[in-house]
Write a protein that holds these residues in place. Structure first.
Motif, PDB file in Angstrom:
ATOM      1  N   LYS A  19       0.844  -1.190   0.000  1.00 42.78           N
ATOM      2  CA  LYS A  19       0.000   0.000   0.000  1.00 42.78           C
ATOM      3  C   LYS A  19       0.879   1.239   0.000  1.00 42.78           C
ATOM      4  N   LEU A  20       0.480   2.171  -0.810  1.00 41.55           N
ATOM      5  CA  LEU A  20       1.325   3.340  -1.033  1.00 41.55           C
ATOM      6  C   LEU A  20       0.506   4.596  -0.774  1.00 41.55           C
ATOM      7  N   ALA A  21       1.061   5.507   0.058  1.00 43.38           N
ATOM      8  CA  ALA A  21       0.379   6.788   0.282  1.00 43.38           C
ATOM      9  C   ALA A  21       1.132   7.865  -0.509  1.00 43.38           C
ATOM     10  N   LEU A  22       0.412   8.569  -1.315  1.00 43.39           N
ATOM     11  CA  LEU A  22       1.044   9.611  -2.158  1.00 43.39           C
ATOM     12  C   LEU A  22       0.402  10.959  -1.884  1.00 43.39           C
ATOM     13  N   ALA A  23       1.264  12.026  -1.891  1.00 41.36           N
ATOM     14  CA  ALA A  23       0.727  13.392  -1.851  1.00 41.36           C
ATOM     15  C   ALA A  23       1.556  14.247  -2.792  1.00 41.36           C
ATOM     16  N   TYR A  24       0.884  15.019  -3.624  1.00 39.43           N
ATOM     17  CA  TYR A  24       1.632  15.788  -4.646  1.00 39.43           C
ATOM     18  C   TYR A  24       0.809  16.975  -5.137  1.00 39.43           C
ATOM     19  N   ASP A  25       1.518  17.872  -5.764  1.00 39.22           N
ATOM     20  CA  ASP A  25       0.895  18.998  -6.459  1.00 39.22           C
ATOM     21  C   ASP A  25       1.051  18.765  -7.937  1.00 39.22           C
ATOM     22  N   GLY A  26      -0.002  18.956  -8.690  1.00 41.77           N
ATOM     23  CA  GLY A  26       0.140  18.760 -10.138  1.00 41.77           C
ATOM     24  C   GLY A  26      -0.750  17.608 -10.598  1.00 41.77           C
ATOM     25  N   ASN A  72      -8.088  12.015  -3.084  1.00 42.54           N
ATOM     26  CA  ASN A  72      -8.625  13.366  -2.894  1.00 42.54           C
ATOM     27  C   ASN A  72      -7.760  14.371  -3.659  1.00 42.54           C
ATOM     28  N   GLU A  73      -7.969  15.640  -3.442  1.00 42.79           N
ATOM     29  CA  GLU A  73      -7.262  16.670  -4.232  1.00 42.79           C
ATOM     30  C   GLU A  73      -5.752  16.619  -4.039  1.00 42.79           C
ATOM     31  N   ASP A  74      -5.328  16.272  -2.796  1.00 43.86           N
ATOM     32  CA  ASP A  74      -3.900  16.339  -2.485  1.00 43.86           C
ATOM     33  C   ASP A  74      -3.138  15.072  -2.830  1.00 43.86           C
ATOM     34  N   GLY A  75      -3.861  14.004  -3.035  1.00 43.23           N
ATOM     35  CA  GLY A  75      -3.129  12.780  -3.306  1.00 43.23           C
ATOM     36  C   GLY A  75      -4.022  11.561  -3.217  1.00 43.23           C
ATOM     37  N   CYS A  76      -3.414  10.406  -2.930  1.00 47.83           N
ATOM     38  CA  CYS A  76      -4.219   9.174  -2.900  1.00 47.83           C
ATOM     39  C   CYS A  76      -3.498   8.064  -2.157  1.00 47.83           C
TER      40      CYS A  76
END
Lengths: 434, 304
Positions: free
Chosen positions: B226-233, B253-257
């Motif tokens: 399981k991978l938690a990601l947060a990014y802009d773009g 969601n808007e910030d990531g997944c």
């Protein structure tokens, strides 16, 4: 018996013996029982009084067609009843319009004995004066017939002699004077007490077991004690309470027997029996022909032994019922087969008292599921051959050992089963599983 | 002192096998979590350990000796289905339960006083059990379990019905008992509690032992997929990967997944692609450890 059974026994005993219920029933139980019997005695006495109609007066017309009995009838003491001479038609009218309660028609053939007098009333049968009137007429007829034959006064007095039977109970220990009614009452009381206590203490085991299961405390308990030890401790602890209660009752009973003479003496006026006012209680009782039944120590011992035997027999079975059901309501159905023999022993209480040597009495007092009550009744009212006691008690001991064995197996297997009632087949498999 | 060993124990009730060939070990100074869905055979296993039931096959030993009446005095047991005598005073019940474990009243009274105070029940000893709240009754039952100073303590769902404050109090006490070198068996299906408390885990499903080991080892055994990601773009290639079945979105969601990668996809290659994507600023890239709850659900489902 294991140490843990003792812990369980002690806890069951202490917890219940100090309860208000126990103290109250121990102290009030005998009072309730006495009240119960007093009510029965009063009802039967008033029934006897009803048949003699001593307190009620009736107007009765005598229609004497013999022409010789009328005076002899009217001369006799008819108690509160009023006897009046009348002819047939006015007697008939009188009964119908309520002036008379009844009339007796005495046809001429009564003298020769070929026919009987007839009592006419609106009530038909069950009329209380029948017995009284019958003996009045009988006496008048006898009087008439004897006068006809010139029988002398001393022959008359011979005919008037009445015989009243006094009773003495003969036992191996000697003679015991006393009214048989006294022994019958003692037998009845002891039988009832036996039945009640077996039932009450059996139910205590049932509800105790059921409570442990419904509160689920049982799982904590059996993680420390083998179910067999728990069962034994419970049965013995509750039995010990029964024993204590019984012992207290026995002491109260003995005390009552010792006090009974003087108390009865207080209610009897010595003058009635031509005794001086300084007469002792014993003299008064003797003069009044009252003798209290003697109760032997052996009877008490057998009572305790039969209580223990019967209690153990039923106790184990009641405990088993407690493990097979989930609520007191459910237990009712399973209780019925257990209660049947107990109820039978109570139904036959009075036949056994009346006829303690009958086949019925013997059978019931040998069969272990019924024996405690009829045997104690028989022991109270008569001398039971020793071999019968021995056989009966032997069978009882064997049965309670069997009952505890069976109960322990079912108890162990089903104590932690909740919610589903085991079928008979499953219960039998518990017994086989060892 | 207090090591518990179950070797190949099996228990059948008629045609139903409630426990089949279960082997496990519990060590002093450690807490063993016994997990399993309802009806898996936990209670049956616990009852065999407590010598309430006897196994049809296999042995249960405490310090190398087969359990029996002797071991019941060395064990404290808080069953899941539990209760107290309603009308008996708390102190008297505890004395009775201690006496059944072979403890004389003169020894049990000071212990009862200690524990009642420790669990904040000092005012309630002279009351009947039915006057106590459910939570208090539960603490009394816990005291009954620890009163004999047992080497082995079996706690079956000890926290159910306790408020957070009392749960915390109980957790403290359990930690003390563990530090004192007792062997503790903790049966539950509340995963977060097991995760917090236990050192070792056994999972039972359908009467069989399906998983056992230390909590760490078990967690390591399950892949971090399981991978938690947060990014802009914008990371449009993630949608493309979803279409081809390379990953699946667990949350977005808007910030990531949070995504789960398919077996053949390496997290490293995903990281490379994210870093190579123009106008995308990566804040978070974390491989998540599976929760015990997930391990539980996955293992139990794989058994069906």
């Amino acid at each position: 018996m294991s140490r843990k059974s003792l812990v369980v026994m002690q806890s069951e005993f202490m917890r219940r013996v100090t309860s208000k219920t126990f103290i109250l029933t121990t102290l009030l139980g005998p009072a309730l029982l006495i009240a119960f019997f007093a009510v029965i005695v009063m009802i039967s006495i008033s029934a006897v009084e009803d048949t003699s109609q001593e307190n009620e007066s009736h107007r009765i017309a005598i229609v004497d067609e013999t022409g010789v009995l009328n005076t002899r009838i009217l001369n006799q003491d008819a108690g509160d009843h009023v006897l009046v001479t009348a002819d047939l038609s006015s007697a008939r009218e009188g009964v119908l319009d309520g002036r008379f309660d009844a009339y007796v028609r005495i046809p001429p053939e009564v003298i020769s004995g070929t026919t009987q007098p007839v009592l006419y009333s609106q009530e038909g049968s069950g009329f209380g004066v029948r017995g009284t009137l019958g003996s009045i007429i009988e006496r008048a007829l006898e009087d008439h017939l004897l006068a006809e034959r010139n029988v002398s006064a001393d022959v008359r007095s011979i005919l008037d002699r009445a015989v009243w039977l006094d009773t003495v109970r003969l036992t191996d220990e000697g003679e015991e004077a006393g009214a048989p009614e006294g022994y019958a009452i003692i037998g009845g009381v002891l039988g009832m007490v036996m039945y009640m206590t077996m039932l009450i203490y059996g139910s205590l085991i049932l509800y105790g077991t059921l409570e442990e299961r419904t509160t689920r405390v049982v799982e904590i308990i059996v993680s420390s004690v083998r179910p067999f030890d728990l069962l034994m401790g419970k049965v013995l602890g509750i039995g010990l309470i029964g024993f204590v209660q019984m012992a207290v009752w026995m002491l109260m009973f003995l005390g009552a027997m010792i006090l009974a003479g003087p108390v009865i003496g207080l209610f009897i006026d010595p003058a009635m029996y031509d005794l001086s006012t300084t007469a002792t209680t014993q003299e008064i009782l003797t003069a009044a022909n009252i003798s209290l039944p003697h109760i032997s120590a052996g009877l008490f011992i057998w009572f305790i032994l039969y209580f223990i035997g019967g209690y153990l027999l039923y106790g184990g079975l009641f405990a088993t019922v407690g493990t097979l059901v989930d609520s007191p309501q459910e237990s009712q159905g399973l209780m019925i087969p257990l209660l049947m023999p107990m109820i039978i022993s109570i139904i036959f209480l009075s036949p056994v008292i009346m006829n303690p040597h009958s086949g019925l009495a013997l059978g019931l007092s040998l069969f272990p599921l019924t024996s405690p009550v009829p045997m104690i009744v028989r022991l109270s009212v008569t001398d039971v051959p020793f071999w019968q006691i021995l056989l009966s008690y032997g069978l009882l001991v064997l049965s309670f050992m069997g009952s505890i064995w069976v109960s322990a197996r079912i108890y162990r297997a089903s104590i932690l089963m909740y919610g589903k009632k085991p079928s008979l087949r499953v219960i039998v498999s518990y017994l086989r599983s060892g | 002192m207090g090591s518990l060993v179950l070797q190949g124990i099996t228990k059948r009730f008629g045609k139903v096998t409630a426990a089949q060939d279960i082997s496990l070990e519990a060590e002093p100074g450690r807490i063993l979590g016994l997990l399993g869905p309802n009806g898996a055979g936990k209670t049956t296993t616990v009852r065999m350990i407590a010598n309430i039931l006897t196994p049809d096959e296999g042995t249960v030993t405490l310090d190398g000796r087969v359990v029996g009446p002797w071991s019941q005095e060395q064990m404290g047991y808080l069953p899941e289905e539990r209760g107290l005598y309603k009308k008996i005073k708390v102190n008297n019940q505890l004395q009775y339960l201690a006496a059944l474990k072979g403890i004389h009243t003169r020894d049990s009274v000071p212990r009862i006083n200690y524990w009642m105070k420790r669990l904040g029940l000092q005012e309630w000893g002279a009351r009947k059990a039915q006057e106590l709240s459910k939570g208090m009754q539960q603490k009394v039952q816990f005291i009954a379990a620890v009163l004999p100073n047992p080497r082995l303590i079996i706690l079956d769902e000890p926290f159910s019905g306790l408020d957070p404050i009392n749960s915390e109090l109980l957790r403290e006490v359990v930690a003390e008992l563990k530090a004192d070198g007792r062997t503790i068996l903790f049966a539950s299906h509340r995963m977060e509690q097991v995760e917090q408390l236990c050192d070792d885990i056994c999972l039972i499903a359908n009467g069989k032992l399906v998983l056992s080991g230390t909590l760490r080892e078990i967690k390591r055994r399950f892949k971090r997929d399981k991978l938690a990601l947060a990014y802009d773009g914008e990371a449009l290639f993630l949608d493309a990967m979803k279409e081809t079945g390379d990953l699946q979105f667990l949350e977005r969601n808007e910030d990531g997944c949070i995504v789960r990668l398919a077996e053949h996809c390496h997290p490293r290659s995903l990281l490379d692609r994210l870093l190579a994507t123009p106008n995308l600023e990566l804040y978070r890239f974390e491989l998540l450890q599976p929760s015990l709850n997930e391990i539980f659900i996955r293992t139990v489902e794989s058994q069906r």
